[in-house]
Design a protein around this motif. Structure first.
Motif, PDB file in Angstrom:
ATOM      1  N   UNK A 110       6.605  -7.813   1.267  1.00  0.00           N
ATOM      2  CA  UNK A 110       7.797  -8.473   0.728  1.00  0.00           C
ATOM      3  C   UNK A 110       8.908  -8.300   1.670  1.00  0.00           C
ATOM      4  N   UNK A 111       9.810  -9.344   1.890  1.00  0.00           N
ATOM      5  CA  UNK A 111      10.809  -9.579   2.845  1.00  0.00           C
ATOM      6  C   UNK A 111      10.915  -8.666   4.017  1.00  0.00           C
ATOM      7  N   UNK A 112       9.424  -8.553   4.490  1.00  0.00           N
ATOM      8  CA  UNK A 112       9.500  -8.039   5.968  1.00  0.00           C
ATOM      9  C   UNK A 112       9.657  -9.093   7.001  1.00  0.00           C
ATOM     10  N   UNK A 113       9.893  -8.791   8.049  1.00  0.00           N
ATOM     11  CA  UNK A 113      10.353  -9.894   9.159  1.00  0.00           C
ATOM     12  C   UNK A 113       8.898 -10.180   9.862  1.00  0.00           C
ATOM     13  N   UNK A 114       8.155  -8.933   9.834  1.00  0.00           N
ATOM     14  CA  UNK A 114       6.796  -9.053  10.556  1.00  0.00           C
ATOM     15  C   UNK A 114       5.883  -8.146   9.944  1.00  0.00           C
ATOM     16  N   UNK A 115       4.680  -8.101  10.526  1.00  0.00           N
ATOM     17  CA  UNK A 115       3.730  -7.545   9.801  1.00  0.00           C
ATOM     18  C   UNK A 115       3.672  -6.121  10.054  1.00  0.00           C
ATOM     19  N   UNK A 116       3.592  -5.315   9.095  1.00  0.00           N
ATOM     20  CA  UNK A 116       3.716  -3.765   9.363  1.00  0.00           C
ATOM     21  C   UNK A 116       2.624  -3.146  10.163  1.00  0.00           C
ATOM     22  N   UNK A 117       2.953  -2.003  10.949  1.00  0.00           N
ATOM     23  CA  UNK A 117       1.736  -1.485  11.820  1.00  0.00           C
ATOM     24  C   UNK A 117       0.874  -0.672  10.683  1.00  0.00           C
ATOM     25  N   UNK A 118      -0.323  -1.067  10.838  1.00  0.00           N
ATOM     26  CA  UNK A 118      -1.189  -0.390   9.904  1.00  0.00           C
ATOM     27  C   UNK A 118      -1.849   1.048  10.473  1.00  0.00           C
ATOM     28  N   UNK A 119      -1.423   2.081   9.751  1.00  0.00           N
ATOM     29  CA  UNK A 119      -1.988   3.379  10.003  1.00  0.00           C
ATOM     30  C   UNK A 119      -3.354   3.680   9.388  1.00  0.00           C
ATOM     31  N   UNK A 120      -4.074   4.691  10.251  1.00  0.00           N
ATOM     32  CA  UNK A 120      -5.337   5.082   9.948  1.00  0.00           C
ATOM     33  C   UNK A 120      -5.576   5.831   8.616  1.00  0.00           C
TER      34      UNK A 120
END
Length: 427
Positions: free
Chosen positions: A83-93
């Motif tokens: 939602x309203x993020x400019x790019x994909x969030x880094x996915x954590x373990x």
């Protein structure tokens, strides 16, 4: 605040951005104890002040007699809300998410009452049901109720799709279904009829209401709070030096306190309505008198005091006030070593040294002056203080009396420019 006037009170405080079927929802609130929830994804090890409004909204409902449920997104945080993020969030373990979940749960526990009878707060984790679900069953039983046409036309998704260089992954695209399923499960198992969130969550909340209606034929409701932006266009809770976190180890209580002390004057009374439980008539009275004897300055301090106490407790509030009194009112008698440790972490610029030739050199190395000549002139013009005491000797050499707790020296240029010298010990 009580059940009868809760929604009216929230409107007066400008806390409602969206609300569904308001008349019917107000009737429900007035007749029953309503269970409501707000979700928090542990995508960092701490919440930040952008999360304060939803947390305080849960608290307001609880004070009015309703039951707040906090949903920790142990599963959804592995996906990431687009939602309203400019790019994909880094996915954590997953192991990292688990550690962050523990920390965030502890933070949230400070805001709500978990032992007050029928409306005691509850914390759940959506990983408890998502880890049991079968992907084929989910697609068949849940996915079939969602139209791709509708989903891609939601504003948050549409903006990402239009960014050719970024786009949106299927992983992120599926987030909407997962949050909708959360609402459905909470409605089914815990009789949750209301989801609250920031205004950027409206699409996800709407999907949850839609799913509940399709599968259970029940009516569910949504309510969002406004997303706040600062006058400089920066997202609320962000500063030039970074995010203002709720974790005192990431943002010291002093820096947290100073954030509120430095808000724009135009927002003081608006924020008193949003972030405190002060009576609205009292806030209005203060606003009417804001230009009398600098009342607005005292009201800004009141805002900082109330929010710092709420988030960090009375002890840390007192520490923040002590540090403020030292830096701005030159009252150093009551300073504690823990206060100086806060300053060293993120309060003011810090100069770590084993030794320092003299005050002129310290002023240059701390960037309080551009040269030794300028430093000398500052000292002679009585602009420089050590531990709040004016220094007039242009050739001042540091001695043990200049060291607070044998380790710290506070240098000040005028009222607003400071540097803390931390004297490192030889090993």
């Amino acid at each position: 605040m009580n059940k009868i006037n809760l929604i009216d009170e929230l409107h007066k405080r400008k806390l409602i951005f969206h609300i569904t079927n308001e008349i019917k929802f107000k009737e429900l609130l007035n007749k029953n104890v309503v269970s409501l929830y707000c979700g928090f994804d542990p995508t960092e090890e701490s919440l930040h002040i952008g999360h304060l409004l939803p947390l305080m909204m849960l608290k307001r409902f609880q004070l009015a007699g309703h039951k707040p449920i906090v949903l920790i997104g142990g599963a959804t945080s592995l996906i990431g809300d687009p939602s309203f993020k400019k790019k994909e969030r880094f996915l954590s373990k997953e192991s990292v998410i688990d550690k962050w979940t523990v920390k965030i749960t502890k933070q949230i526990s400070f805001f709500l009452d978990f032992n007050c009878g029928t409306n005691s707060a509850l914390i759940l984790n959506n990983n408890s049901w998502f880890k049991k679900i079968n992907i084929l069953s989910f697609l068949r039983d849940i996915g079939k109720h969602f139209s791709i046409n509708t989903m891609i036309n939601r504003e948050a998704i549409k903006k990402r799709i239009q960014r050719v260089e970024q786009g949106i992954s299927f992983t992120e695209f599926s987030y909407n279904l997962l949050q909708a399923y959360d609402f459905f499960i909470l409605n089914k198992k815990h009789q949750v009829s209301l989801q609250i969130g920031g205004s950027d969550q409206w699409g996800n909340i709407s999907s949850g209401m839609h799913l509940i209606h399709r599968l259970s034929k029940r009516e569910a409701y949504g309510l969002t709070v406004p997303l706040l932006m600062q006058n400089n266009g920066m997202k609320f809770g962000k500063t030039e030096s970074g995010t203002i976190w709720l974790d005192p180890k990431k943002t010291s209580p002093y820096k947290f306190y100073q954030f509120w002390m430095n808000i724009d004057d135009a927002n003081v009374y608006y924020f008193l309505k949003l972030f405190t439980f002060m009576d609205l008539k009292e806030i209005k009275r203060r606003e009417q008198n804001k230009n009398i004897n600098n009342q607005i300055i005292y009201d800004k301090a009141l805002l900082a005091k109330k929010i710092t106490s709420l988030v960090h407790g009375e002890k840390n509030l007192l520490a923040a006030e002590r540090i403020t009194n030292v830096l701005f009112f030159k009252n150093i008698e009551d300073i504690k070593i823990s206060d100086l440790q806060q300053l060293k972490k993120d309060g003011i610029p810090v100069l770590e040294v084993y030794k320092m030739k003299d005050l002129q050199e310290a002023l240059v190395f701390s960037s309080l002056s551009k040269s030794r000549t300028q430093a000398k002139n500052m000292i002679l013009s009585h602009s420089i203080s050590i531990n709040t005491k004016k220094i007039t000797n242009k050739n001042h050499v540091f001695n043990e009396n200049d060291k607070l707790f044998n380790q710290y020296t506070l240098i000040s240029r005028g009222k607003k420019n400071h540097c803390l010298i931390f004297w490192k010990r030889m090993i």
